[in-house]
Motif scaffolding. Structure first.
Motif, PDB file in Angstrom:
ATOM      1  N   LEU A   5      -8.124  -2.054  -6.587  1.00 37.71           N
ATOM      2  CA  LEU A   5      -8.218  -0.549  -7.273  1.00 37.71           C
ATOM      3  C   LEU A   5      -8.922  -0.561  -8.473  1.00 37.71           C
ATOM      4  O   LEU A   5      -9.179   0.270  -8.887  1.00 37.71           O
ATOM      5  CB  LEU A   5      -7.303   0.094  -6.928  1.00 37.71           C
ATOM      6  CG  LEU A   5      -6.666   0.165  -5.464  1.00 37.71           C
ATOM      7  CD1 LEU A   5      -5.301   0.857  -5.518  1.00 37.71           C
ATOM      8  CD2 LEU A   5      -7.723   0.578  -4.625  1.00 37.71           C
ATOM      9  N   LYS A  54     -16.535  -5.625  -3.312  1.00 43.47           N
ATOM     10  CA  LYS A  54     -16.215  -4.197  -2.864  1.00 43.47           C
ATOM     11  C   LYS A  54     -16.743  -3.868  -1.476  1.00 43.47           C
ATOM     12  O   LYS A  54     -16.182  -3.381  -0.709  1.00 43.47           O
ATOM     13  CB  LYS A  54     -16.879  -3.058  -4.071  1.00 43.47           C
ATOM     14  CG  LYS A  54     -16.321  -3.085  -5.140  1.00 43.47           C
ATOM     15  CD  LYS A  54     -16.956  -2.217  -6.271  1.00 43.47           C
ATOM     16  CE  LYS A  54     -16.235  -1.929  -7.454  1.00 43.47           C
ATOM     17  NZ  LYS A  54     -16.795  -1.173  -8.598  1.00 43.47           N
ATOM     18  N   THR A  65       0.791  -1.232  -0.080  1.00 39.88           N
ATOM     19  CA  THR A  65      -0.063  -0.034   0.071  1.00 39.88           C
ATOM     20  C   THR A  65       0.803   1.314  -0.020  1.00 39.88           C
ATOM     21  O   THR A  65       0.318   2.480   0.092  1.00 39.88           O
ATOM     22  CB  THR A  65      -1.009  -0.045   1.160  1.00 39.88           C
ATOM     23  OG1 THR A  65      -0.253  -0.069   2.288  1.00 39.88           O
ATOM     24  CG2 THR A  65      -1.912  -1.098   1.155  1.00 39.88           C
ATOM     25  N   GLU A 122      -3.077  -3.615  -6.869  1.00 42.46           N
ATOM     26  CA  GLU A 122      -3.697  -2.408  -7.598  1.00 42.46           C
ATOM     27  C   GLU A 122      -4.815  -2.834  -8.552  1.00 42.46           C
ATOM     28  O   GLU A 122      -5.772  -2.151  -8.522  1.00 42.46           O
ATOM     29  CB  GLU A 122      -2.470  -1.676  -8.310  1.00 42.46           C
ATOM     30  CG  GLU A 122      -1.754  -0.767  -7.329  1.00 42.46           C
ATOM     31  CD  GLU A 122      -0.510  -0.276  -7.839  1.00 42.46           C
ATOM     32  OE1 GLU A 122      -0.226  -0.179  -8.893  1.00 42.46           O
ATOM     33  OE2 GLU A 122      -0.142   0.489  -7.206  1.00 42.46           O
TER      34      GLU A 122
END
Length: 132
Positions: free
Chosen positions: A57, A82, A33, A53
């Protein structure tokens, strides 16, 4: 992340992995992170960051082929991903909010823990005991 990375390194020792590989496991988890830093370390460490990532993300998602996405999600379904991952993050840090200083985890607590207020780096400097 340090707690998780220490835990991840433990099972590696009895298997007989070299200390350099155990260090890579620790760094990959501990630093995934941290923007930019993992990409300056061993390729395995950078790969963990790139995977997170993309997976969490969505960075680079548009560059993946629909067939590859379908194959991966067939093998590793993402039902309600999510919401579930954000809940897991919040649950993991709710009891130790001070460990989120300077990390994206403070964002999670700010969204999901009523009354949480992140530690403000600027205020720390402005309110330090040092004279102006």
């Amino acid at each position: 992340m340090a707690d998780t990375s220490h835990t991840a390194g433990r099972p590696s020792r009895p298997v007989g992995l070299p200390e350099t590989d155990i260090r890579k496991v620790w760094e990959g988890i501990a630093l995934h992170t941290t923007p930019e830093v993992p990409y300056r370390l061993d390729p395995e460490v950078a790969l963990v960051t790139a995977g997170v990532e993309t997976d969490v993300l969505g960075i680079g998602y548009g560059e993946l082929s629909p067939d590859d996405i379908a194959a991966v999600t067939a093998a590793h379904p993402r039902p309600d991903f999510k919401r579930q991952i954000l809940a897991a993050f919040a649950d993991g840090f709710r009891h130790r909010p001070d460990t989120t200083f300077g990390t994206v985890n403070a964002d999670v607590l700010e969204h999901f823990v009523p009354g949480f207020r992140r530690i403000d780096f600027v205020e720390i400097i402005q309110n330090s005991d040092w004279p102006a």
